[in-house]
Each structure stands twice: as C-alpha cells, then as structure tokens.
Scaffold this motif. Structure first.
Motif, PDB file in Angstrom:
ATOM      1  N   ILE C  35       0.843  -1.189   0.000  1.00 19.77           N
ATOM      2  CA  ILE C  35       0.000   0.000   0.000  1.00 19.77           C
ATOM      3  C   ILE C  35       0.878   1.238   0.000  1.00 19.77           C
ATOM      4  CG2 ILE C  35      -1.835   1.198   1.229  1.00 19.77           C
ATOM      5  CD1 ILE C  35      -2.561  -1.296   2.588  1.00 19.77           C
ATOM      6  N   TRP C  36       0.611   2.131  -0.937  1.00 18.72           N
ATOM      7  CA  TRP C  36       1.251   3.432  -0.884  1.00 18.72           C
ATOM      8  C   TRP C  36       0.258   4.398  -0.252  1.00 18.72           C
ATOM      9  CZ3 TRP C  36       2.355  -0.034  -4.687  1.00 18.72           C
ATOM     10  CH2 TRP C  36       3.707  -0.259  -4.945  1.00 18.72           C
ATOM     11  N   VAL C  37       0.669   5.029   0.821  1.00 20.92           N
ATOM     12  CA  VAL C  37      -0.288   5.865   1.525  1.00 20.92           C
ATOM     13  C   VAL C  37       0.157   7.316   1.566  1.00 20.92           C
ATOM     14  CG1 VAL C  37      -1.307   4.128   3.000  1.00 20.92           C
ATOM     15  CG2 VAL C  37       0.787   5.244   3.708  1.00 20.92           C
ATOM     16  N   ASP C  38      -0.839   8.161   1.613  1.00 23.66           N
ATOM     17  CA  ASP C  38      -0.609   9.583   1.830  1.00 23.66           C
ATOM     18  C   ASP C  38      -1.288   9.881   3.163  1.00 23.66           C
ATOM     19  OD1 ASP C  38      -0.456  12.282   1.795  1.00 23.66           O
ATOM     20  OD2 ASP C  38      -2.093  12.538   0.363  1.00 23.66           O
ATOM     21  N   GLY C  39      -0.525   9.899   4.220  1.00 25.77           N
ATOM     22  CA  GLY C  39      -1.136   9.954   5.540  1.00 25.77           C
ATOM     23  C   GLY C  39      -1.849   8.649   5.792  1.00 25.77           C
ATOM     24  N   GLU C  40      -3.152   8.756   6.034  1.00 24.40           N
ATOM     25  CA  GLU C  40      -3.935   7.525   6.215  1.00 24.40           C
ATOM     26  C   GLU C  40      -4.592   7.105   4.914  1.00 24.40           C
ATOM     27  OE1 GLU C  40      -5.275   5.578   8.934  1.00 24.40           O
ATOM     28  OE2 GLU C  40      -3.688   6.270  10.262  1.00 24.40           O
ATOM     29  N   ARG C  41      -4.548   7.942   3.921  1.00 20.65           N
ATOM     30  CA  ARG C  41      -5.299   7.686   2.686  1.00 20.65           C
ATOM     31  C   ARG C  41      -4.476   6.825   1.738  1.00 20.65           C
ATOM     32  NH1 ARG C  41      -9.918   9.693   0.297  1.00 20.65           N
ATOM     33  NH2 ARG C  41     -10.428  10.795   2.192  1.00 20.65           N
ATOM     34  N   TYR C 354      -9.202   4.520   3.207  1.00 24.00           N
ATOM     35  CA  TYR C 354      -8.189   4.640   4.243  1.00 24.00           C
ATOM     36  C   TYR C 354      -7.545   3.285   4.518  1.00 24.00           C
ATOM     37  CZ  TYR C 354     -10.227   9.179   5.170  1.00 24.00           C
ATOM     38  OH  TYR C 354     -10.664  10.455   5.047  1.00 24.00           O
ATOM     39  N   ILE C 355      -6.437   3.324   5.257  1.00 22.62           N
ATOM     40  CA  ILE C 355      -5.753   2.067   5.585  1.00 22.62           C
ATOM     41  C   ILE C 355      -6.705   1.127   6.295  1.00 22.62           C
ATOM     42  CG2 ILE C 355      -3.935   1.025   6.977  1.00 22.62           C
ATOM     43  CD1 ILE C 355      -2.278   3.442   6.572  1.00 22.62           C
ATOM     44  N   ALA C 356      -7.471   1.698   7.231  1.00 21.85           N
ATOM     45  CA  ALA C 356      -8.388   0.857   8.003  1.00 21.85           C
ATOM     46  C   ALA C 356      -9.422   0.212   7.098  1.00 21.85           C
ATOM     47  CB  ALA C 356      -9.066   1.688   9.083  1.00 21.85           C
ATOM     48  N   ASP C 357      -9.781   0.901   5.996  1.00 19.41           N
ATOM     49  CA  ASP C 357     -10.773   0.338   5.083  1.00 19.41           C
ATOM     50  C   ASP C 357     -10.207  -0.814   4.284  1.00 19.41           C
ATOM     51  OD1 ASP C 357     -12.574   2.178   5.901  1.00 19.41           O
ATOM     52  OD2 ASP C 357     -12.120   3.602   4.305  1.00 19.41           O
ATOM     53  N   ALA C 358      -8.894  -0.769   4.028  1.00 14.69           N
ATOM     54  CA  ALA C 358      -8.302  -1.847   3.239  1.00 14.69           C
ATOM     55  C   ALA C 358      -8.598  -3.186   3.885  1.00 14.69           C
ATOM     56  CB  ALA C 358      -6.797  -1.636   3.137  1.00 14.69           C
TER      57      ALA C 358
END
Lengths: 379, 179, 374
Positions: C35-41, C354-358
């Motif tokens: 996962i490439w994230v921008d903050g939590e997104r 968001y990460i949590a949604d993944a």
C-alpha cells in the motif's frame, strides 16, 4: 523537608506503586475473565484455582522474555518510551483519594493537576512509534497523537464543568459536594462526554485505533517485547483504573453512600469498599463495551470528537455556568442536560457518521428469477 | 431490513452480549482427557490396522492396494508367507510383515479404508500428532496394530464382510470335491 | 521496475509504502498487499499472491479421479463440501453418471450447511476486522455446531472426502434428520443473535456503509461472483440461474444488495445463511430413501473429452474445467476459483479509501488464500 519525611513519602509512594501493580494484575485477569464470559468461553483456568494466579504467571513470563531491540531503532527513545507512557499515568495517583483519609497528597488544584499531567502520555506513544523504526508503529504513533490530543479537549471540558458545579478543584471537596445528589444525575451529558472521551484517552474499544490489532498490528507496541511491552500494558490497565476511579469520584459520588452508619476506622474501610464496588461496576461497563462494539475509523473518530463531543462539552460548561450564575435550581441542569444528551444522539443518528442509510439488501424469491429466466428463454 | 435508531443498535448489541454472559460456556477444556468433546463413531483419525481376535493375527495380508491408492503415498508395506497358514491355523495365505505409515503425511482421507478388501485398515480415533522427535510420526506395524486394538475395543468393531474376511480356516474341501 | 515507474506518477502524494502482509493479522492467510499511503489515505495498492501456491492443478494430473476429491477439499478449506461437489459434478457429467436421488439430497443438505458454516466464519472474521472481538467467538460457536454434524456424518470436521463420484461415501446415520432439525433450530437463533449484535451497530454501519463500492457493471467486468456480485445488485446465483444438482426443486430467496459496499456484501451473506436454512428445511422434509451411490468402477476412466461445470460455492461461482484423455488420470484440471476473481476487484474497490478500510474491503470479499493460490 527532613529525612524522616522523605523516607515516609518514599514509603507511601512505594505502597502506592504496589497497590497499583496489584490492581493491574487483578484487572488483567478480570478483563480476560469478563471477555471470556461475554464470549461464552471459560477464560484462563489453569494456573491456580480457576486461573486466579494467571496474571502472576503472565508477569513472570513477560519479565523473563528477551527484550528485543530492532536493528534500526533509535535506542534511547525506544527504551525510554514505555516509561514516558507509564509515569504520567502513575503521577496522577498522587492526588486521587480512595476514601476520606486515604490519599497521598490532597492537592487543592487536584483536578487541574490530573488534566495537566495526563496529557503527557501522548509523548510516550509518539516516542514508541518513532523509536521502533517500524512503519506500522509510526502510523500507530501518529494516530495516537491525533486521537489523544483531540479527545483531551472534551475530557478536560467535562472535568471543568464538574469544577464549576462543585466550586472546587479539590477532589475531596468535589466528593463531599455530592453527599446528596451524585453529579451523574445533575450532569448526564457530562457523564456521557467524560466516559466517551475517557475511553478514547485509554485507547480502548471502540476507540482502540492507535493499537488496532487488525489494522496497524499493535501500533506503537509492535516492536516491543518482554518487560518493556509489559510496562505499556501496565500503563493501559492503570489508566483504565484511573478513568473508572475518576468517573466514580466526579460523577458517582465517590465514597458517599446513602447509608454508612459507621465511624472511625470502620467507616474508612466501609467507604473504601463501597468506593471500590462502584469502581468495579464502571470497569465492568468498560469491559462490556469492549466485548460488544467494533472500532471506529480514525477520521470518523476525529469528526465525532470535534463535531459532536467538543460542542457538547462547551454546551455542558455553558449550561452549568449559567445555571449557577443565575442561581437557578439544579434540576434545571439535569433536564436541559438530558435534552442535550438526546440531541447528541440525534446528531449521531442524523448521519454525520454513517452516510446513506436505507434498506439496501432485498430478498428476491428464486421462483421469480426462474420465471424471468424462462420468459427470456421464450423470447 | 430497516436500519434503526443508533441507540437501538447500541443497546441491542449490549443486550446480546449480556445475555450470553449469563449462559454456560460452550468451550471444552481440551487437553484434559475427561473434558474433551466426545468423538462421533464415524470420526476419522489416523489409519490403524485391525487385529483378528479369532486366530490372533492381523487382518492385513499386505496386498498393497491401500499403498497404491493413497493420494499422498504415505504408506509402505511388505508381505510374507503366513506361517500360520502352513500349519493350517489360518485361512490367510499371505500376511503382513512390515507396515509403515508416515502420519505426518497422511491426510486422513479414508481412501485406504474404502479400497481395502480385507477389512484390515480402519480410521482409528487417534488424532494427536505432536511428537518430540523429528519423524516420530512414522509408525510401524506394531504401533498401528496397537492403535487398531484401541479402536476395535472402543467401538466393538466387527469386520464389514465377516464371512469373506474371517481368518478361521475353512473346513477341508474334500466334501465339496466329492459331491 | 514497472511498479516504481507507475508509482512515480503519484510520488508527490506519497508519504509511505507499507507492506500489509504476508504476515499481517487481517489478510486472511498469506496475502500481501503493498500500500502506498498519503497519511492515512491509500494512493495505490498492489496485491501480491502466490504465497500459498501448492500446484494443486498440476498434482491433479498425476492422481486418479477418486483421489482428486481430496485435493479439492483443500482448495477452499472453508467450503470443502461445495468444492468436492463441483469436481464430482464435472466427472459425473463427463461419464454421464446418474446420481441417485437420496445422494443428491444428502449433497444439497450438507453443501448448504457448509455454506452456513462458511458464512459464519466470514461473520466472525469480519467482526474481528472491524475490531469487535465477540462476533468471532459467536461465529465459531455456530460453525462448531455445523462441524459437529459433519463429523457425525462424514467422519471429519473439515477435510471430508465424503462426496464421491456417483454419489456419497456412505449413508447418513440414523439420527441424521433429527440432528439436522435440532441444528437448524440452533442456527436460526444463532444467526439472529449474530445479526442483532453487529449489523445494526452504528459504528459498524459507519465503518462499512459506502466503503469499497463497486457497481454491478464493474463487478461483472472484473469477474466478481457470488455474494460480492449480488451485493452490487446483479441477480446472479448459479443455484437458480444455471441450476445444478437438484437446486431447481427448492424455493428460496436470493438476497440482493443495491449499493455494492462492504455493508451490503456483509448483509447479503447474513441473509444467505437464513435462506440456506430454508433450503435445508425443504430438503430434509423431502429426502427419499434409496441408494446413495450410482454404480461406478473403482478406477474411473471417463471417455475422451472435456467438460466445464460451474457451481455456487459460498464465495461465488466455482468452475471446474476437466479434460480427459481416456486414462484413469485427467489430462488437465482447471479450477476457476471465485476468490481469485473477486480479489481482482480489490484494487478498484480500494480507490480513495483509508488504511483501516483496506482491511474491511479485503474482509468483505471473503477470500480464502488456499483457493486463490491453489
């Protein structure tokens, strides 16, 4: 300060530490047992009678485990972080009274001291997240910072309203003020805010976002093992106990009971037990919530905090202050507070959290589908 | 389904959990032998060889059909001439000499039991695999027969084709020939 | 290299690249999500599979037909009986075997119970993904009951090897009907309880409503099947639209969602459990006496030819493609696993979450890695 006094203080502090450790050990067992019962399991039942010695076995195991330092971790920060989480939580205990006479130092600005010190534990979590040199730990640490700092505001505001109501920041006086009516009755909204924000401060379900097992794999604690890890958990359970005790002190009347016919030492013991029973009830509620609810997402947590809890806590303060200022009877607070509590739930319902809510899943009968298909086939 | 008021949802959840708190736990305390869940009669544990109590020898004749049909090739067997047969004490001309199953490889599919023509192999009620040594899950003929005896005694096992697979020697064939 | 070039397009927005898996607690096995994230997104995700590859399809080519059933048990190790059924149907179609009625009913009853068990596992694990610990235990409590019944019928709790080519292994025990009815009674209450615990919870709704949306058309394009497809509003259930075995005799409902989000995928499964209970009820009341297996040779040698069979496994459209060269071993076996196809849509569903949604989206398509990697 002369020597005997210092020794006496040292002794008292050690006693307090011992008390806290015992409480934490009991709480770990209690939580595992409570969750097990909620989930229709038996829980720990091997060590000692019905598993009563399980926490000691756990502690022994944790202390003898190897402390692993990740290769690229920042050594100093990594090792100091658990203490930085534990110490503020412990320092709070200096001023918390458990009964009329059972307190280490009854500060006049006790509540102020508690709110000031408790904020510091954020630093420890951030240090742990940064020091472990692990991406999940870092994400967890940042989540912790965001979450704890934003929930600090409604938490302090709810306390402030109590200070206004009791006209004191001294915990003993606040409890004395609740001799007739506990503040929970006068301020249901305040209790709701305090418990919610308190749970968020603890990082317990439904707000266990910063060490969410299924998302960030334990957050700031990922890389910790053995004794250092156990210090984090020590801090967590100690804070749980603190929040429960504060709830009882501030809202449920502390050691005040409708009937306590004793006096002297007997009374102290009786009121202490009464106090601990109340605390146990609050802790059970916390465990119960943990066993029931899922977790929120970080942005929902933030929007819940800032859009609902913070305004509600301001309303709470404003309400309390104006009732006192205009010298209205106290039941006015209760009524208006209940009204606002309802309004809070209304706003939760209104969908600031969950977007579109309608009946989305329908059940189509197989015979209808078969009829459609056969029609199609005929055409 | 209609989506309800959040308060109802919250309280529903709490009610469900408090109600199940008051129920009895459903878990069994596994390693304690007397507290384990009962196994059903059909339970398939590791394969074991059965023992013919009539003439005190295994049913297995070492025909190797299970070895060939095993999907994981976890078995090996060898047959020999049956000394009992020469003495006229057994109907089985050949008998198993050595039999080895690597239980770590066995997938408990029960195919060996299905293909066996002599009722010689059964899925026993043994299911614990942990051992302290590497390869300690290889079991030899004696261990397999021991497992089988435990199983036979537990279930009062009888062969599915008692007529065909009994080891008791047939009466002399002269009478048939003469008739 | 390619990956890095693609990512460089987003490089302005990227803070961090994190590996979710293969040893992450909520990737349901050994699935790796970069996962490439921008903050939590989440900016971009890249699923990696293959950590559980055992070469099942290739092994099938060196096993006899009767032995392959055991391999199919281990593809989708939660919906075992459904997998066995798919393979047996394929061989039966190739050899033109007629399965006795009683065997068909037993198969359907067990497969539907297996579907309930599988969805119960989904329910429990999904609860854990959302952060609630209790659903896990409740789900497993119900699943345990089903498995107890399986143990008394097939002899095994998970790897049954019970459905055989031409029928089933052996007849059900005498108290089967009674036990199934008792079980259904428990399950009805269990499903209701599970439903009350989680489905209506505001936090659960907040987490799952409107997350990981996929439209019906896109879902079809990606090859998504099963509950995940039905949640997007497409009425497609092999049991009804292309019936196999004796499913055309039963009257049951197909839950269909409309938003195609995580909550719909979750709730379609909860409702499916209720519908499966209805199917089992109908089947248990009509179950006839008779043989439990057609006459088949022990070593099956189907005629030269190829066959494709699709069934509705708990996760979706399970297809088996079988090529026979006339010998006792298949020339080629190809499995079309539903989880694998459903997983393809993950990248699409995770756009702008968001990460949590993944975790939640991955949980809601209910993958079984044994089936994805085969």
């Amino acid at each position: 300060m002369n020597m005997p006094e210092i020794v006496g203080l040292f002794f008292k502090a050690s006693l307090l530490l011992f008390f806290i450790l015992m409480v934490v050990l009991i709480l770990t067992l209690a939580e595992r047992k409570a969750l097990a019962r909620i989930q229709q399991r038996k829980g720990p039942n091997r060590v000692g009678f019905k598993g009563i010695l399980q926490p000691f076995a756990d502690a022994l195991k944790l202390l003898t485990k190897e402390d692993i330092l990740p290769a690229s971790a920042n050594k100093q920060i990594f090792w100091v972080a658990p203490l930085a989480v534990f110490l503020p939580g412990f320092l709070i205990w200096v001023t918390i009274p458990l009964a009329k006479e059972v307190v280490l130092a009854n500060l006049d600005m006790g509540l102020f001291y508690i709110t000031a010190i408790s904020v510091l534990s954020v630093m420890g979590l951030l240090m742990a997240g940064w020091g472990s040199a692990n991406k999940w730990a870092m994400i967890g640490g940042l989540r912790a910072a965001g979450q704890l700092i934003s929930y600090e505001i409604p938490f302090i505001m709810a306390i402030l309203a109590i200070g206004i109501l009791a006209q004191s920041f001294n915990l003993k006086e606040i409890v004395d003020d609740q001799a007739q009516w506990p503040f929970a009755i006068k301020q249901p909204l305040g209790l709701f805010i305090f418990l919610t924000a308190g749970l968020a401060e603890l990082g317990r379900t439904p707000f266990d976002i910063h060490h969410a097992e299924s998302e960030v794999v334990g957050g700031p604690f990922v890389e910790y093992s053995g004794a250092h890890w156990s210090v984090f958990y020590l801090a967590e359970y100690m804070n749980t106990f603190t929040i429960a005790v504060l709830t009882v002190l501030l809202f449920l009347g502390g050691w005040q009971s409708p009937v306590l016919p004793f006096s002297g030492t007997v009374q102290t013991v009786a009121s202490l037990s009464w106090f601990l029973i109340k605390t146990a009830l609050v802790i059970w509620v916390i465990f119960w919530i943990r066993g029931t609810y899922p977790r929120l997402r970080i942005d929902q947590l933030m929007s819940f905090g800032w859009k609902i809890l913070v305004p509600a806590s301001f309303i709470n303060i404003f309400l309390t202050a104006s009732v006192l200022y205009y010298a209205l009877p106290h039941w006015v607070i209760t009524v208006v507070s209940l009204g606002f509590l309802g309004a809070t739930f209304y706003f939760i319902k209104k969908g600031s959290l969950a977007g579109n809510k309608q009946d989305t899943v329908t059940i189509i009968n197989s015979s209808d589908i078969r009829a459609q298909l056969s029609n199609k086939a005929e055409v | 389904m209609k989506i309800q008021n959040p308060v109802v949802g919250f309280i529903n959840g709490l009610m469900v959990t408090i109600r199940s708190t008051l129920r009895r736990p459903v878990t069994a305390e596994y390693p304690a032998i007397e507290k384990r869940l009962p196994l059903s009669n059909r339970f398939m544990g590791f394969p074991a060889l059965t023992w013919d109590y009539d003439i005190e020898e295994p049913y297995c004749t070492g025909c190797m059909v299970c070895v060939r049909e095993c999907p994981t090739q976890c078995m090996s067997a060898q047959m020999k001439d049956n000394p009992q047969h020469e003495k006229g004490l057994s109907r089985r001309r050949k008998i198993i000499e050595s039999f080895e199953i690597n239980l770590g490889r066995c997938i408990l599919c029960g195919i060996c039991v299905d293909v066996c023509n002599f009722d010689a192999i059964e899925m026993s009620h043994e299911y614990e695999l942990s051992k302290y040594q590497r390869n300690a899950n290889r079991v030899n003929l004696n261990q397999l027969l021991d497992m089988g005896v435990v199983y036979q005694n537990k279930l009062q096992w009888t062969p599915k084709q008692p007529q065909k697979n009994s080891g008791i020697p047939l009466p002399p064939k002269q009478s048939e020939d003469s008739s | 290299m390619q990956v890095h070039q693609q990512v460089s397009e987003y490089s302005d927005a990227i803070d961090l690249m994190v590996n979710m898996g293969p040893q992450h607690p909520s990737t349901h096995g050994v699935f790796r999500l970069v996962i490439w994230v921008d903050g939590e997104r989440i900016v971009k995700v890249e699923p990696h599979i293959g950590y559980l590859h055992r070469g099942s399809e290739k092994i099938c080519e060196s096993e006899q037909y009767s032995q392959i059933v055991t391999l199919f048990d281990r593809l989708d190790y939660v919906g075992n009986l459904n997998n066995e059924l798919a393979f047996c149907l394929a061989v039966e179609k190739l050899t033109e075997t007629v399965v006795p009625e009683r065997a068909e009913y037993i198969r359907v009853i067990l497969c539907e119970l297996n579907r309930i068990a599988s969805h119960m596992l989904f329910y429990g694990v999904y609860g854990l993904d959302v952060g609630a610990t209790t659903p896990m235990l409740y789900g497993f409590r119900e699943r345990e009951r089903v498995q107890e019944l399986f143990e008394s019928v097939t002899g095994a709790r998970m790897m049954h090897n019970y459905i055989r080519i031409g029928g089933v292994k052996e007849d059900v025990p005498d108290d089967f009907d009674k036990n199934v009815l008792i079980l259904l009674d428990h399950l009805k209450r269990g499903v209701d309880e599970c439903d009350r615990l989680l489905s209506q919870n505001e936090m659960f709704l907040a987490r799952t409503k409107g997350v990981g949306i996929i439209t019906g058309e896109d879902a079809l394009d990606y090859g998504v099947t099963g509950p995940a497809l039905r949640a997007s509003g497409v009425i497609e259930d092999v049991r009804v639209t292309d019936p196999y075995s004796i499913y055309s005799r039963f009257d049951f409902g197909i839950p269909v969602g409309s938003n195609g989000d995580c909550w719909d995928r979750y709730y379609v499964r909860v409702e499916e459990m209720r519908e499966s209970i209805k199917i089992v009820e109908q089947a248990i009341s009509d179950i006839p006496d008779g043989d439990i297996s057609a006459k088949v040779r022990r070593i099956i040698r189907p005629p030269v030819g190829e066959v494709f069979v699709r069934t509705e496994s708990p996760r979706g459209d399970l297809g088996v493609f079988l090529v026979s060269d006339g010998s006792d071993k298949p020339y080629r076996v190809k499995v079309r696993p539903p989880s694998f196809a459903n997983l393809q849509a993950l990248e699409y569903m995770l756009e702008d979450t968001y990460i949590a949604d993944a975790v939640l989206v991955l949980g809601s398509i209910d993958i079984i890695m044994g089936e994805v990697d085969r």
